[in-house]
Structure formats: structure tokens, C-alpha cells
Design a protein around this motif. Structure first.
Motif, PDB file in Angstrom:
ATOM      1  N   TYR A  96      49.962  10.446  48.056  1.00 36.72           N
ATOM      2  CA  TYR A  96      49.338  11.241  47.002  1.00 36.72           C
ATOM      3  C   TYR A  96      48.029  11.862  47.514  1.00 36.72           C
ATOM      4  O   TYR A  96      47.752  13.040  47.259  1.00 36.72           O
ATOM      5  CB  TYR A  96      49.077  10.353  45.782  1.00 36.72           C
ATOM      6  CG  TYR A  96      48.540  11.070  44.576  1.00 36.72           C
ATOM      7  CD1 TYR A  96      49.276  12.063  43.930  1.00 36.72           C
ATOM      8  CD2 TYR A  96      47.277  10.761  44.065  1.00 36.72           C
ATOM      9  CE1 TYR A  96      48.782  12.726  42.818  1.00 36.72           C
ATOM     10  CE2 TYR A  96      46.774  11.414  42.945  1.00 36.72           C
ATOM     11  CZ  TYR A  96      47.523  12.389  42.332  1.00 36.72           C
ATOM     12  OH  TYR A  96      47.033  13.036  41.230  1.00 36.72           O
ATOM     13  N   VAL A 147      38.926  11.947  45.487  1.00 36.26           N
ATOM     14  CA  VAL A 147      39.067  13.273  46.104  1.00 36.26           C
ATOM     15  C   VAL A 147      38.178  14.292  45.377  1.00 36.26           C
ATOM     16  O   VAL A 147      37.638  15.215  45.991  1.00 36.26           O
ATOM     17  CB  VAL A 147      40.556  13.714  46.079  1.00 36.26           C
ATOM     18  CG1 VAL A 147      40.707  15.191  46.407  1.00 36.26           C
ATOM     19  CG2 VAL A 147      41.360  12.887  47.064  1.00 36.26           C
ATOM     20  N   ASP A 148      38.003  14.082  44.070  1.00 33.07           N
ATOM     21  CA  ASP A 148      37.213  15.026  43.263  1.00 33.07           C
ATOM     22  C   ASP A 148      35.716  14.741  43.318  1.00 33.07           C
ATOM     23  O   ASP A 148      34.935  15.384  42.619  1.00 33.07           O
ATOM     24  CB  ASP A 148      37.689  14.988  41.805  1.00 33.07           C
ATOM     25  CG  ASP A 148      39.059  15.621  41.659  1.00 33.07           C
ATOM     26  OD1 ASP A 148      39.425  16.437  42.521  1.00 33.07           O
ATOM     27  OD2 ASP A 148      39.766  15.300  40.680  1.00 33.07           O
ATOM     28  N   LEU A 167      45.112  16.838  49.021  1.00 29.96           N
ATOM     29  CA  LEU A 167      44.334  17.638  49.978  1.00 29.96           C
ATOM     30  C   LEU A 167      45.118  18.880  50.407  1.00 29.96           C
ATOM     31  O   LEU A 167      44.540  19.961  50.562  1.00 29.96           O
ATOM     32  CB  LEU A 167      43.959  16.788  51.201  1.00 29.96           C
ATOM     33  CG  LEU A 167      42.982  15.638  50.917  1.00 29.96           C
ATOM     34  CD1 LEU A 167      42.751  14.789  52.165  1.00 29.96           C
ATOM     35  CD2 LEU A 167      41.648  16.150  50.386  1.00 29.96           C
ATOM     36  N   ALA A 168      46.425  18.725  50.567  1.00 31.23           N
ATOM     37  CA  ALA A 168      47.265  19.875  50.931  1.00 31.23           C
ATOM     38  C   ALA A 168      47.272  20.906  49.802  1.00 31.23           C
ATOM     39  O   ALA A 168      47.154  22.109  50.040  1.00 31.23           O
ATOM     40  CB  ALA A 168      48.685  19.409  51.236  1.00 31.23           C
ATOM     41  N   LEU A 169      47.381  20.419  48.580  1.00 27.77           N
ATOM     42  CA  LEU A 169      47.388  21.310  47.417  1.00 27.77           C
ATOM     43  C   LEU A 169      46.061  22.067  47.331  1.00 27.77           C
ATOM     44  O   LEU A 169      46.034  23.274  47.081  1.00 27.77           O
ATOM     45  CB  LEU A 169      47.611  20.478  46.151  1.00 27.77           C
ATOM     46  CG  LEU A 169      47.865  21.224  44.844  1.00 27.77           C
ATOM     47  CD1 LEU A 169      49.078  22.137  44.934  1.00 27.77           C
ATOM     48  CD2 LEU A 169      48.049  20.233  43.697  1.00 27.77           C
ATOM     49  N   ARG A 170      44.983  21.359  47.591  1.00 26.94           N
ATOM     50  CA  ARG A 170      43.653  21.995  47.555  1.00 26.94           C
ATOM     51  C   ARG A 170      43.562  23.099  48.603  1.00 26.94           C
ATOM     52  O   ARG A 170      43.027  24.160  48.346  1.00 26.94           O
ATOM     53  CB  ARG A 170      42.579  20.936  47.786  1.00 26.94           C
ATOM     54  CG  ARG A 170      41.176  21.494  47.782  1.00 26.94           C
ATOM     55  CD  ARG A 170      40.134  20.421  47.649  1.00 26.94           C
ATOM     56  NE  ARG A 170      40.159  19.818  46.330  1.00 26.94           N
ATOM     57  CZ  ARG A 170      39.451  18.748  45.978  1.00 26.94           C
ATOM     58  NH1 ARG A 170      38.660  18.182  46.856  1.00 26.94           N
ATOM     59  NH2 ARG A 170      39.517  18.255  44.770  1.00 26.94           N
ATOM     60  N   GLU A 171      44.104  22.848  49.763  1.00 31.54           N
ATOM     61  CA  GLU A 171      44.077  23.881  50.810  1.00 31.54           C
ATOM     62  C   GLU A 171      44.916  25.087  50.405  1.00 31.54           C
ATOM     63  O   GLU A 171      44.535  26.227  50.636  1.00 31.54           O
ATOM     64  CB  GLU A 171      44.586  23.316  52.142  1.00 31.54           C
ATOM     65  CG  GLU A 171      43.585  22.370  52.773  1.00 31.54           C
ATOM     66  CD  GLU A 171      43.639  22.401  54.296  1.00 31.54           C
ATOM     67  OE1 GLU A 171      43.744  23.493  54.874  1.00 31.54           O
ATOM     68  OE2 GLU A 171      43.582  21.325  54.892  1.00 31.54           O
ATOM     69  N   LEU A 172      46.060  24.816  49.796  1.00 30.51           N
ATOM     70  CA  LEU A 172      46.926  25.922  49.368  1.00 30.51           C
ATOM     71  C   LEU A 172      46.228  26.777  48.315  1.00 30.51           C
ATOM     72  O   LEU A 172      46.261  28.000  48.377  1.00 30.51           O
ATOM     73  CB  LEU A 172      48.231  25.384  48.772  1.00 30.51           C
ATOM     74  CG  LEU A 172      49.269  24.852  49.739  1.00 30.51           C
ATOM     75  CD1 LEU A 172      50.483  24.345  48.964  1.00 30.51           C
ATOM     76  CD2 LEU A 172      49.707  25.945  50.715  1.00 30.51           C
ATOM     77  N   ILE A 173      45.609  26.131  47.369  1.00 31.47           N
ATOM     78  CA  ILE A 173      44.925  26.871  46.301  1.00 31.47           C
ATOM     79  C   ILE A 173      43.768  27.673  46.886  1.00 31.47           C
ATOM     80  O   ILE A 173      43.572  28.833  46.564  1.00 31.47           O
ATOM     81  CB  ILE A 173      44.370  25.901  45.223  1.00 31.47           C
ATOM     82  CG1 ILE A 173      45.505  25.111  44.558  1.00 31.47           C
ATOM     83  CG2 ILE A 173      43.535  26.643  44.181  1.00 31.47           C
ATOM     84  CD1 ILE A 173      46.446  25.923  43.726  1.00 31.47           C
ATOM     85  N   GLY A 174      43.054  27.060  47.806  1.00 31.78           N
ATOM     86  CA  GLY A 174      41.899  27.739  48.407  1.00 31.78           C
ATOM     87  C   GLY A 174      42.298  28.906  49.281  1.00 31.78           C
ATOM     88  O   GLY A 174      41.692  29.960  49.234  1.00 31.78           O
ATOM     89  N   ALA A 212      47.258  12.662  50.582  1.00 28.08           N
ATOM     90  CA  ALA A 212      47.579  13.772  51.487  1.00 28.08           C
ATOM     91  C   ALA A 212      48.048  14.987  50.696  1.00 28.08           C
ATOM     92  O   ALA A 212      47.680  16.134  51.009  1.00 28.08           O
ATOM     93  CB  ALA A 212      48.649  13.339  52.482  1.00 28.08           C
ATOM     94  N   GLU A 213      48.832  14.747  49.652  1.00 33.23           N
ATOM     95  CA  GLU A 213      49.339  15.872  48.853  1.00 33.23           C
ATOM     96  C   GLU A 213      48.215  16.582  48.108  1.00 33.23           C
ATOM     97  O   GLU A 213      48.219  17.813  47.990  1.00 33.23           O
ATOM     98  CB  GLU A 213      50.410  15.370  47.879  1.00 33.23           C
ATOM     99  CG  GLU A 213      51.726  15.077  48.581  1.00 33.23           C
ATOM    100  CD  GLU A 213      52.767  14.486  47.645  1.00 33.23           C
ATOM    101  OE1 GLU A 213      52.591  14.596  46.419  1.00 33.23           O
ATOM    102  OE2 GLU A 213      53.742  13.906  48.149  1.00 33.23           O
ATOM    103  N   ALA A 259      42.647  10.361  42.948  1.00 32.52           N
ATOM    104  CA  ALA A 259      42.292  11.717  42.517  1.00 32.52           C
ATOM    105  C   ALA A 259      40.793  11.811  42.242  1.00 32.52           C
ATOM    106  O   ALA A 259      40.139  12.778  42.661  1.00 32.52           O
ATOM    107  CB  ALA A 259      43.090  12.099  41.273  1.00 32.52           C
TER     108      ALA A 259
END
Lengths: 170, 124
Positions: free
Chosen positions: B33, B11-12, B38-45, B35-36, B8
Motif C-alpha cells: 500500500y 505518507v501525508d 507513492l506511485a499514485l502521488r507521482e502519477l498525479i504530480g 508503494a502504491e 496513509a
């Protein structure tokens, strides 16, 4: 010492994105963004280091968002979908994201959004929220865990579509 | 720093110990984790407002404010005009209808008269 105009240019987008998520409504977020930079412009003393100034700007933004929520001026959350053809979020996904964020503990949500929407570092978030960097780390971890569980299906779909490295500041 | 935390932090954009990161990424869970996250970041963005999108839409509040300002200025101008109590033309403004204002003083021009004022005579 940075002047208000340069702080505005540098942080306007991040503050707006953060406030959008915090208040759930783009118009309110825009009003609050203006208020943030009015306060920044009026403030007599600004912290010297860029990281401190950033944390200070977001500290103001966070306080305004919290006041906004306390004043009960919340309107029903507006979910705005990325209209960019490259954007893949659906209305359902956006609503699920909004709902999952709303279910987080307040400070966990603040920490998460300061990281993901505003792109602040752990130290900057710690300053903005007046907590320790370790607390930032652990709250971020907890928020992500909760969101991964709540958004399991959309996250899996996103992974199936592919992921890319994306700095949260951009 | 445990495996997930180091991933984490990486990634940050935080500085992490390379050996710890390598060890963490050797674990399948940590790779999932990553991959998740990065996927979560894309969803939020992707599911949030962007300033450009909002800027493209006129603010309803702003439009109401601007309309109110126009109405207020027209109304107050009208009220000031009424309150001044001046007949048209008395305040030096043009009179509508193309009619010249009535003279307030008539000066007759006589041959041989001097029209130059003198200070000793009181300037009159």
C-alpha cells in the motif's frame, strides 16, 4: 495578519495545481487563481493562524471551482503532460488519471486533490471543505482505493520504474 | 487507526503513533500500500499542469483582450477627433504639412509706444 501579497506568493502554485485538476483546463485555472487572490485581497478579515489562512484560501478556491462547474463553463478537459525529461507520464496515463479523478464522488475528489495537488493537512482540508478530520481521513481512503483500482496498470508500471518520497506540496 | 490508515497518514505527513506504524509496516499488504500511494502521488504530480508550463504559454484570452483594448482606444480617439468639430490647427495642435497657422490677432510694433500693462487702466 498576513497581507494578500504574501498569501499569493505562498499559495499561488498550490491553488493553481488544485484548480487545474478541479476544472480540467489550465487557462480557466489561471483565471480562477487570479480571482481567488482578488477575493483574498478584498477580504476585510483574515484568519490569524497560518493553517487557518491556508484553509481559508483553499476554501475560496474550492467555492470558485464549484461555481465554475455549476455555471457550466467547463470546457473539455485539457491534459497537460509534464515536459520535463524526467517526467514519465504518457498522454495515455494522463488521460487515464483525469478520467479516474472525474469518476470520483465530488467531495472525495476535492479532499483528494486538496491533499495531493495542494498539500493541505487533514485539518486544513477539514476547514476548507467544512467537514470533520475523520471524514477527511475516510474520504481520502476511499478516493485512494478507487484510484488504485482504476489506475492499477499505471500504478504498477510506476512501481516497476521506482518510486521516491515526494511531499505533495512540492 | 487501522494499518492502511496509519500508512496513509504517515505518507501525508501527519503525526502517527510509531508503534502502530511499525506494526502496520510488518504486514506485506501495508508495504504494498505504501508503494502504491507513492506511485499514485507521482502519477498525479506528473500528469498535471505546472504553473511554470502554463505561464510559458501566452494566454489566448489575454491576447484577445489586449488586441480589443488597442482597437478600442484607436477607434475612440478617432471618434473624439471627429466629434470635436475643430479644423486642424484650431485646437492648438500642430498642423500637418509644415504650414504655419493663420494669425488670430495682429499687433503692430510702433516706435515709442508703451507695451507695459497697468492695473489702474484695467490691466489692458
Amino acid at each position: 495578519m498576513a497581507d494578500g501579497a504574501s498569501l499569493f506568493i505562498e499559495h499561488r502554485d498550490g491553488v493553481f495545481r488544485y484548480l487545474c485538476r478541479m476544472v480540467g483546463h489550465a487557462e480557466d485555472a489561471r483565471d480562477l487563481t487570479q480571482e481567488v487572490f482578488l477575493r483574498v485581497a478584498r477580504a476585510p478579515v483574515r484568519p490569524g493562524e497560518p493553517a487557518e489562512r491556508r484553509a481559508w484560501v483553499f476554501h475560496i478556491a474550492r467555492n470558485l471551482a464549484l461555481n465554475h462547474a455549476r455555471d457550466g463553463r467547463r470546457r473539455p478537459a485539457e491534459v497537460v503532460i509534464d515536459v520535463d525529461p524526467g517526467g514519465r507520464a504518457t498522454q495515455e496515463t494522463a488521460a487515464a488519471v483525469q478520467q479516474a479523478l472525474a469518476a470520483l464522488e465530488d467531495l472525495d475528489r476535492d479532499v483528494f486533490l486538496l491533499r495531493e495537488s495542494a498539500g493541505l493537512s487533514y485539518d486544513e482540508i477539514a476547514r476548507a471543505c467544512e467537514i470533520s478530520a475523520d471524514a477527511v481521513r475516510s474520504r481520502l481512503h476511499r478516493a485512494r482505493h478507487t484510484l488504485r483500482v482504476a489506475l492499477r496498470a499505471p500504478v504498477s508500471e510506476q512501481i516497476a520504474r521506482g518510486v521516491r518520497w515526494k511531499d505533495s506540496k512540492s | 487507526m487501522e494499518g492502511f490508515e496509519v500508512v496513509a497518514a504517515f505518507v501525508d505527513g501527519e503525526r502517527v503513533d510509531a508503534q502502530t506504524l511499525k506494526a502496520a509496516l510488518a504486514q506485506p499488504d501495508a508495504r504494498d500500500y505504501l508503494a502504491e500511494l507513492l506511485a499514485l502521488r507521482e502519477l498525479i504530480g506528473h500528469s498535471g499542469s505546472s504553473p511554470a508550463q502554463v505561464a510559458a504559454r501566452p494566454s489566448r484570452r489575454w491576447l484577445i483582450g489586449a488586441a480589443a483594448a488597442v482597437v478600442l482606444s484607436l477607434g475612440s480617439g478617432y471618434a473624439l477627433g471627429l466629434g470635436s468639430g475643430l479644423a486642424p490647427g484650431q485646437d492648438g495642435s500642430a498642423v500637418s504639412g509644415g504650414v504655419a497657422p493663420q494669425p488670430t490677432r495682429v499687433i503692430e510694433v510702433a516706435p515709442g509706444a508703451s507695451y507695459v500693462s497697468s492695473v489702474s487702466q484695467g490691466g489692458r
